[in-house]
Design an enzyme around this catalytic site. Structure first.
Site, PDB file in Angstrom:
ATOM      1  N   ASP A 218     -88.595  59.568-100.385  1.00 53.70           N
ATOM      2  CA  ASP A 218     -89.410  58.738 -99.508  1.00 53.70           C
ATOM      3  C   ASP A 218     -89.702  59.468 -98.199  1.00 53.70           C
ATOM      4  O   ASP A 218     -88.825  60.130 -97.641  1.00 53.70           O
ATOM      5  CB  ASP A 218     -88.650  57.433 -99.221  1.00 53.70           C
ATOM      6  CG  ASP A 218     -89.443  56.442 -98.416  1.00 53.70           C
ATOM      7  OD1 ASP A 218     -90.526  56.039 -98.876  1.00 53.70           O
ATOM      8  OD2 ASP A 218     -88.991  56.069 -97.316  1.00 53.70           O
ATOM      9  N   GLU A 281     -77.412  73.023-109.865  1.00 51.08           N
ATOM     10  CA  GLU A 281     -76.010  73.035-110.301  1.00 51.08           C
ATOM     11  C   GLU A 281     -75.810  72.215-111.573  1.00 51.08           C
ATOM     12  O   GLU A 281     -74.776  72.329-112.232  1.00 51.08           O
ATOM     13  CB  GLU A 281     -75.110  72.452-109.204  1.00 51.08           C
ATOM     14  CG  GLU A 281     -75.108  73.238-107.894  1.00 51.08           C
ATOM     15  CD  GLU A 281     -74.389  72.478-106.785  1.00 51.08           C
ATOM     16  OE1 GLU A 281     -73.775  71.426-107.089  1.00 51.08           O
ATOM     17  OE2 GLU A 281     -74.455  72.925-105.628  1.00 51.08           O
TER      18      GLU A 281
END
Length: 571
Positions: A218, A281
């Site tokens: 956002d 990751e």
């Protein structure tokens, strides 16, 4: 009558169908409070969404984006987050979220969740601590507290305005002021503070560990502000767009190259580089999509460089009027700009912040973007708006790249343009004293069943915003299995898009008249007629799908009517 030509002009090369999912996916936005209510309290919730996920699998989308469901006082419909690691009781529990995620994955749907990093709720533990700690405290450094101007600090620290209207500063009892680019109850974070960076990287990992496939960010062009927070005399719109005052510009700069001091600062890209590493990751090709209302497209492309986010909403496309030349120009510029950084173009026509395109396209200036529509405003031509919306959607879904659908657009829903003022909840309506109608009209709960209470949204018949009675004809059960319905048209388009690998395809224009868009993507030819006169389709054209009925016959020659898009088998 316009005649079509066959001279190709290539603008985007095809990619590989097995490329990363986010390069070609169709992603469906769920606005939780308005999708489906499982508890009967009139507000949608996570169990309600889970119960309706079969609809999304049947529709044929690839992923779901959930607008905020986090713990929040709901001052801005959940975009004021009090706890980023918990579900608000209004929507359910963490167990409910886990069940939703498991069900979605079981149906082959990926799940993206919203992230709100520009500001928190004023009930967030950090802000509560900051207010109690007082001026000069370490707790206040996590937000943008400043001393006021004037003899006694009685004036705000600068002249910035809130996107929702009114000043962007609120004074607390001890005399300091804090910045809130949105509502007073949404204090902006200080992204120069290392603890803010650490906190949000931990929040990412919290949801990635639960199994989410990505995040919609956002106000992605926010967070970092220009050093010193200088005055600015431009205009900030409700949907985060900005317009500079040329008087503010040095002689060697233009508004396109000098962002407003609260948005699109260069250092914000350090945040996305760090988040890119966090997502890397994890297995499973996780993705970030950024909500960045920035201009020009070259500024947007910076957010999707190879080491930053994976997608950026193409709001330039959303904001383009219903004009063939303008749409062709923005499509060409989008590919040229985003291809240059190796990013997909991410198409969108509607979302929870803008008037639905079925209503925008029915206005006297089709495609214009009012900040909401009320009963005293110009009323869209509902039939014409839907006709154009179906044509626009078939055009968008034929374009290579990713695409986002907003819940209900597959039903052809218009905005609720007659909401009375006493039911409105958008803070923008109140902060502008009604000058902006706000976003409630595009957030009305969905109609699932034409003859059930609340049109099947809630078994109790309760809805947090009222539904117009005319929506019975838009209900899912009134359209499922009906040839030519908006729902069946979307479903057919998504199936063809997947079968023909259009999302990873290429784009070549064919020469056409001023009011026609004519393109080829892999084995599909797409013709969109935005003009008033019919267009003669090629002799023997094999129609795959059309947004409305065609005139003539395949034997005598088909005519493409005004405001209609057709997909043909390319020879």
């Amino acid at each position: 009558m316009t005649q079509l030509d066959t001279r190709p002009s290539y603008v985007h090369a095809p990619g590989e169908p097995d490329a990363s999912w986010w390069r070609h996916a169709v992603i469906y936005q769920v606005y939780p409070r308005s999708f489906a209510d499982g508890s009967g309290d009139g507000v949608g919730d996570l169990p309600g969404i889970t119960a309706r996920l079969d609809h999304l699998a049947e529709l044929g989308v690839d992923a779901v984006w959930l607008s905020p469901f986090y713990r929040s006082p709901q001052a801005d419909a959940g975009y004021d987050v009090a706890d980023y690691r918990d579900v608000d009781p209004l929507f359910g529990t963490l167990d409910d979220f886990d069940a939703l995620l498991a069900r979605a994955h079981g149906l082959g749907l990926r799940v993206i969740v919203d992230l709100v990093p520009n500001h928190t709720s004023d009930e967030h533990a950090w802000f509560v601590e900051a207010l109690a700690a007082g001026p000069g405290s370490a707790a206040r450094e996590r937000y943008l507290f400043r001393e006021g101007r004037g003899e006694h600090g009685e004036l705000p620290p600068n002249n910035w305005e809130s996107i929702f209207g009114g000043p962007a500063w609120t004074r607390v009892p001890d005399g300091q002021w804090y910045l809130h680019l949105f509502d007073t109850r949404q204090p902006d974070l200080n992204w120069e503070h290392p603890q803010v960076h650490t906190e949000f990287e931990d929040v990412l990992r919290f949801w990635l560990d639960r199994g989410v496939d990505g995040f919609r960010v956002d106000v992605a062009h926010g967070m970092v502000k220009e050093s010193g927070l200088p005055d600015w005399h431009g205009h900030v719109s409700m949907i985060e767009g900005t317009e500079d005052d040329p008087a503010d510009e040095p002689a060697d700069e233009t508004p396109e190259h000098r962002p407003a001091p609260m948005f699109d600062q260069d250092d914000v890209h350090d945040v996305y580089r760090a988040w890119h590493e966090v997502l890397a990751e994890y297995d499973g090709d996780r993705a970030l999509v950024v909500e960045a209302w920035v201009e020009p497209l070259t500024r947007l492309a910076r957010y999707v460089r190879p080491d930053e986010a994976q997608q950026a909403f193409n709001f330039a496309f959303l904001a383009t009027h219903w004009d063939a030349a303008a749409l062709r120009a923005v499509v060409e510029e989008s590919y040229a700009t985003l291809d240059a950084v190796g990013a997909p173009t991410t198409w969108v026509l509607s979302n929870h912040d803008v008037v639905r395109h079925a209503s925008r396209l029915g206005l006297s200036v089709p495609g214009s973007r009012p900040n909401g529509i009320g009963p005293d405003d110009e009323q869209p031509d509902e039939e014409l708006g839907l006709r154009r919306a179906r044509a626009a959607s078939l055009l968008m879904l034929a374009l290579p790249g990713s695409a986002y659908l907003y819940q209900g657009e597959e039903l052809g829903l218009p905005d609720h343009t007659a909401l009375p003022d006493d039911v409105r909840q958008d803070p923008a309506f109140f902060r502008t004293r009604g000058a902006e109608r706000g976003r409630d009209g595009c957030r009305v709960p969905l109609p699932w069943a034409s003859d059930e209470p609340a049109f099947g949204f809630s078994a109790s018949g309760a809805t947090w915003l009222p539904q117009p009675s005319s929506w019975a004809r838009y209900a899912l059960d009134a359209q499922r299995g009906v040839p030519g319905s908006t729902y069946e048209t979307y479903r057919a388009a998504l199936a063809l898009r997947r079968d023909q690998s259009l999302g990873s395809g290429g784009l070549a224009w064919l020469a056409s008249g001023a009011d026609v868009l004519d393109l080829v993507n892999r084995s599909v030819r797409v013709v969109a007629n935005l003009g008033a006169d019919p267009v003669a389709l090629p002799a023997g054209a094999r129609v795959l799908l059309a947004s409305d009925e065609l005139a003539g016959s395949s034997g005598t020659g088909l005519l493409l009517p005004s405001d209609t898009t057709v997909w043909l088998r390319a020879d």
